[in-house]
Design a protein around this motif. Structure first.
Motif, PDB file in Angstrom:
ATOM      1  N   ALA A  76       0.941  -1.163   0.038  1.00  0.00           N
ATOM      2  CA  ALA A  76      -0.022  -0.116  -0.017  1.00  0.00           C
ATOM      3  C   ALA A  76       0.709   1.317  -0.013  1.00  0.00           C
ATOM      4  O   ALA A  76       0.511   2.291   0.507  1.00  0.00           O
ATOM      5  N   SER A  77       2.012   1.014  -0.582  1.00  0.00           N
ATOM      6  CA  SER A  77       3.002   2.355  -0.663  1.00  0.00           C
ATOM      7  C   SER A  77       2.716   3.169  -1.935  1.00  0.00           C
ATOM      8  O   SER A  77       1.792   2.659  -2.798  1.00  0.00           O
ATOM      9  N   PRO A  78       3.561   4.283  -2.193  1.00  0.00           N
ATOM     10  CA  PRO A  78       3.108   5.210  -3.253  1.00  0.00           C
ATOM     11  C   PRO A  78       3.534   4.082  -4.598  1.00  0.00           C
ATOM     12  O   PRO A  78       4.071   3.309  -4.754  1.00  0.00           O
ATOM     13  N   ASN A  79       2.730   4.775  -5.756  1.00  0.00           N
ATOM     14  CA  ASN A  79       2.702   3.895  -6.871  1.00  0.00           C
ATOM     15  C   ASN A  79       4.210   3.641  -7.548  1.00  0.00           C
ATOM     16  O   ASN A  79       4.452   2.367  -7.862  1.00  0.00           O
ATOM     17  N   LYS A  80       5.165   4.420  -7.401  1.00  0.00           N
ATOM     18  CA  LYS A  80       6.163   4.148  -7.997  1.00  0.00           C
ATOM     19  C   LYS A  80       7.002   3.286  -7.280  1.00  0.00           C
ATOM     20  O   LYS A  80       7.832   2.653  -8.001  1.00  0.00           O
ATOM     21  N   THR A  81       6.680   2.538  -6.174  1.00  0.00           N
ATOM     22  CA  THR A  81       7.391   1.571  -5.494  1.00  0.00           C
ATOM     23  C   THR A  81       6.699   0.208  -5.595  1.00  0.00           C
ATOM     24  O   THR A  81       7.450  -0.642  -5.322  1.00  0.00           O
ATOM     25  N   HIS A  82       5.547   0.303  -6.480  1.00  0.00           N
ATOM     26  CA  HIS A  82       5.192  -0.832  -6.609  1.00  0.00           C
ATOM     27  C   HIS A  82       5.713  -2.181  -7.256  1.00  0.00           C
ATOM     28  O   HIS A  82       5.857  -3.278  -6.878  1.00  0.00           O
ATOM     29  N   PRO A 164      -5.582  22.017  -4.953  1.00  0.00           N
ATOM     30  CA  PRO A 164      -4.910  20.745  -4.891  1.00  0.00           C
ATOM     31  C   PRO A 164      -4.405  20.617  -3.363  1.00  0.00           C
ATOM     32  O   PRO A 164      -3.988  21.397  -2.909  1.00  0.00           O
ATOM     33  N   LYS A 165      -4.204  19.341  -2.981  1.00  0.00           N
ATOM     34  CA  LYS A 165      -3.795  18.871  -1.906  1.00  0.00           C
ATOM     35  C   LYS A 165      -2.190  18.570  -1.886  1.00  0.00           C
ATOM     36  O   LYS A 165      -1.614  18.508  -0.885  1.00  0.00           O
ATOM     37  N   GLY A 166      -1.505  18.442  -3.176  1.00  0.00           N
ATOM     38  CA  GLY A 166      -0.239  18.286  -3.123  1.00  0.00           C
ATOM     39  C   GLY A 166      -0.015  16.692  -2.816  1.00  0.00           C
ATOM     40  O   GLY A 166      -0.794  15.875  -2.696  1.00  0.00           O
ATOM     41  N   GLY A 167       1.253  16.398  -2.782  1.00  0.00           N
ATOM     42  CA  GLY A 167       1.647  15.050  -2.528  1.00  0.00           C
ATOM     43  C   GLY A 167       1.953  14.450  -3.925  1.00  0.00           C
ATOM     44  O   GLY A 167       1.614  15.004  -4.689  1.00  0.00           O
ATOM     45  N   TRP A 168       2.552  13.177  -3.504  1.00  0.00           N
ATOM     46  CA  TRP A 168       2.623  12.295  -4.952  1.00  0.00           C
ATOM     47  C   TRP A 168       1.725  12.123  -5.697  1.00  0.00           C
ATOM     48  O   TRP A 168       1.878  12.009  -7.045  1.00  0.00           O
ATOM     49  N   GLU A 176       6.242   9.301 -10.706  1.00  0.00           N
ATOM     50  CA  GLU A 176       5.342   9.304  -9.371  1.00  0.00           C
ATOM     51  C   GLU A 176       4.169   8.427  -9.900  1.00  0.00           C
ATOM     52  O   GLU A 176       3.266   7.977  -8.986  1.00  0.00           O
ATOM     53  N   ILE A 177       3.540   8.393 -11.173  1.00  0.00           N
ATOM     54  CA  ILE A 177       2.492   7.753 -11.662  1.00  0.00           C
ATOM     55  C   ILE A 177       1.258   8.238 -10.857  1.00  0.00           C
ATOM     56  O   ILE A 177       0.453   7.509 -10.362  1.00  0.00           O
ATOM     57  N   GLY A 178       1.309   9.731 -10.829  1.00  0.00           N
ATOM     58  CA  GLY A 178       0.077  10.346 -10.199  1.00  0.00           C
ATOM     59  C   GLY A 178      -0.774  10.683 -11.349  1.00  0.00           C
ATOM     60  O   GLY A 178      -0.812  10.440 -12.404  1.00  0.00           O
ATOM     61  N   GLY A 179      -1.733  11.627 -10.655  1.00  0.00           N
ATOM     62  CA  GLY A 179      -2.933  12.114 -11.635  1.00  0.00           C
ATOM     63  C   GLY A 179      -4.010  11.327 -11.632  1.00  0.00           C
ATOM     64  O   GLY A 179      -3.854   9.976 -11.102  1.00  0.00           O
ATOM     65  N   LEU A 180      -5.113  11.628 -11.992  1.00  0.00           N
ATOM     66  CA  LEU A 180      -6.629  10.955 -12.150  1.00  0.00           C
ATOM     67  C   LEU A 180      -6.560   9.929 -13.011  1.00  0.00           C
ATOM     68  O   LEU A 180      -7.210   8.906 -12.676  1.00  0.00           O
ATOM     69  N   ALA A 215      -0.595  17.417 -12.201  1.00  0.00           N
ATOM     70  CA  ALA A 215      -1.160  16.284 -12.928  1.00  0.00           C
ATOM     71  C   ALA A 215      -2.457  16.651 -13.472  1.00  0.00           C
ATOM     72  O   ALA A 215      -3.164  17.413 -12.749  1.00  0.00           O
ATOM     73  N   ASP A 216      -2.962  15.741 -14.279  1.00  0.00           N
ATOM     74  CA  ASP A 216      -4.429  15.606 -14.745  1.00  0.00           C
ATOM     75  C   ASP A 216      -5.339  15.631 -13.465  1.00  0.00           C
ATOM     76  O   ASP A 216      -5.245  14.721 -12.784  1.00  0.00           O
ATOM     77  N   ASP A 217      -6.445  16.557 -13.720  1.00  0.00           N
ATOM     78  CA  ASP A 217      -7.411  16.558 -12.780  1.00  0.00           C
ATOM     79  C   ASP A 217      -9.087  16.561 -13.324  1.00  0.00           C
ATOM     80  O   ASP A 217      -9.863  16.794 -12.533  1.00  0.00           O
ATOM     81  N   ASP A 218      -8.949  16.452 -14.457  1.00  0.00           N
ATOM     82  CA  ASP A 218     -10.300  16.179 -15.166  1.00  0.00           C
ATOM     83  C   ASP A 218     -10.026  15.674 -16.540  1.00  0.00           C
ATOM     84  O   ASP A 218      -9.406  16.189 -17.596  1.00  0.00           O
ATOM     85  N   THR A 219     -10.484  14.268 -16.359  1.00  0.00           N
ATOM     86  CA  THR A 219     -10.153  13.372 -17.701  1.00  0.00           C
ATOM     87  C   THR A 219     -11.279  12.820 -18.288  1.00  0.00           C
ATOM     88  O   THR A 219     -12.199  12.279 -17.109  1.00  0.00           O
ATOM     89  N   PHE A 220     -11.519  12.702 -19.323  1.00  0.00           N
ATOM     90  CA  PHE A 220     -12.739  11.817 -20.045  1.00  0.00           C
ATOM     91  C   PHE A 220     -11.969  10.700 -20.882  1.00  0.00           C
ATOM     92  O   PHE A 220     -10.999  11.001 -21.570  1.00  0.00           O
ATOM     93  N   ILE A 221     -12.352   9.458 -20.849  1.00  0.00           N
ATOM     94  CA  ILE A 221     -12.001   8.339 -21.427  1.00  0.00           C
ATOM     95  C   ILE A 221     -13.315   7.675 -22.373  1.00  0.00           C
ATOM     96  O   ILE A 221     -14.339   7.433 -21.491  1.00  0.00           O
ATOM     97  N   ALA A 222     -13.102   7.464 -23.597  1.00  0.00           N
ATOM     98  CA  ALA A 222     -14.141   6.842 -24.487  1.00  0.00           C
ATOM     99  C   ALA A 222     -13.720   5.516 -24.972  1.00  0.00           C
ATOM    100  O   ALA A 222     -12.499   5.437 -25.614  1.00  0.00           O
TER     101      ALA A 222
END
Length: 356
Positions: A76-82, A164-168, A176-180, A215-222
């Motif tokens: 349950a660690s940050p994404n980049k460590t998975h 924004p709350k900040g953080g990875w 960091e593999i962040g963003g929505l 990082a992206d905070d509003d994304t649409f995927i079709a």
């Protein structure tokens, strides 16, 4: 005679570790939370207060050094460590549960899957929202043919967080593999694939709207599914008015459902699985099935929402380890979702639809 519980080492005690994994592990018959890995003194204190018998470790290496004392590692660690931590755990001879996303790329996920197969070990991905109340209800409706042939699947995971709350998780650093797209997008894409199968084409629009956000905070995927269903998926931290969680349109009827599964809120408030009424939703929030009229003006009939069941994930992991039951979420399934997320990132960057 009751079997000795499987001993679990949990790496990370931030939001994912403390709110989701630790309570679910502790509530699962056949599992025992043995060790929590965190170097943060406040989180160490929190873990000891919440689980007085738990052992503490300052880093993963300390955990892997005594792999013989454990039966499962949960990351349950940050994404980049998975990826590196999952590989280290597997090489230490330990089965692994990894929080989503398992990796930044589908290739990395498949490499981990191959390593797990080579070592003969379980590698599972925590896609808890397969056990959301609304998703369980929708799966039943689709399976029973209530909607006819599904034509369009609309799924929204929207929030209103103008600052924004900040953080990875909100970092613009690709490492960091962040963003929505990779955070909430991992959930909505996984649900679409579970419901409607493989995807042949991906189109996406992804923007950064908030001042100071990286990082992206509003994304649409079709998505165009091989079976013909079209999925429209929205993830946003900038939605001032929240849309329906699901709007599913079929040849016979549609299903519209507002509101989020109550389990995350309950966990955040300290309620533990097994409590009376766990995962049960108020009748006022039930979705509606019907045709020809909006549910907001009384169209359709209310459909009781099935109880959410996050505990089912770790119960399935336990059965897989003890009895050889199926892995509830495989790394190969996670890799298929990452194929879609990678295509969505390319589509948003280049402004084109991407075939898969």
């Amino acid at each position: 005679m009751t079997a000795t519980p499987l001993r679990v080492g949990l790496v990370g005690y931030g939001l994912a570790g403390s709110v989701f994994h630790a309570p679910l592990i502790a509530a699962t018959e056949g599992l025992a939370l043995d060790t929590v890995v965190t170097s943060n003194p406040q989180r160490q204190e929190q873990a000891r207060a919440e689980f007085p018998d738990v052992r503490l470790a300052a880093g993963p290496d300390e955990l892997f050094a005594r792999a013989g004392e454990l039966d499962l590692v949960v990351l349950a660690s940050p994404n980049k460590t998975h990826v590196p931590l999952a590989a280290a755990a597997l090489n230490a001879g330990l089965p692994v549960v990894v929080d989503k996303p398992i990796a930044g790329t589908a290739a990395e996920a498949r490499d981990l899957a191959a390593l797990a197969d080579e070592r003969g070990l379980l590698l599972s991905v925590f896609q808890n929202r397969r056990w959301d109340n609304d998703f369980l209800t929708l799966r039943r409706l689709v399976a029973e043919g209530e909607l006819g042939d599904v034509w369009r699947f609309e799924s929204r995971f929207e929030r209103w967080r103008p600052q924004p709350k900040g953080g990875w998780r909100e970092s613009g650093d690709p490492a960091e593999i962040g963003g929505l797209l990779y955070d909430l997008g991992s959930h909505v894409v996984d649900q679409a694939l579970v419901l409607f199968g493989p995807v042949t084409q991906v189109y996406a629009e992804s923007v950064v709207r908030r001042a100071g956000a990286e990082a992206d905070d509003d994304t649409f995927i079709a998505l165009t599914h091989a079976g013909g269903v079209r999925s429209h998926l929205h993830v946003s931290a900038t939605a001032a008015q929240l849309g329906p969680r699901f709007r599913v349109l079929g040849s016979r009827a549609g299903y519209v459902k507002y509101g989020l599964d109550p389990q995350e809120a309950a966990l955040r408030e300290g309620t533990r699985p097994g409590t009376d009424g766990w995962g049960v939703e108020d009748e006022a929030l039930w979705g509606r099935v019907g045709s020809g009229e909006s549910p907001l003006t009384g169209g359709g009939r209310p459909v009781p929402t099935l109880p959410g069941d996050y505990p089912a994930y770790y119960a399935a992991v336990t059965a897989a380890l003890r009895d050889g039951a199926p892995n509830p979420v495989t790394a190969q399934e996670a890799a298929a979702a990452l194929d879609v997320l990678e295509a969505a990132r390319r589509s948003a960057r280049d402004g084109v639809a991407v075939p898969l």
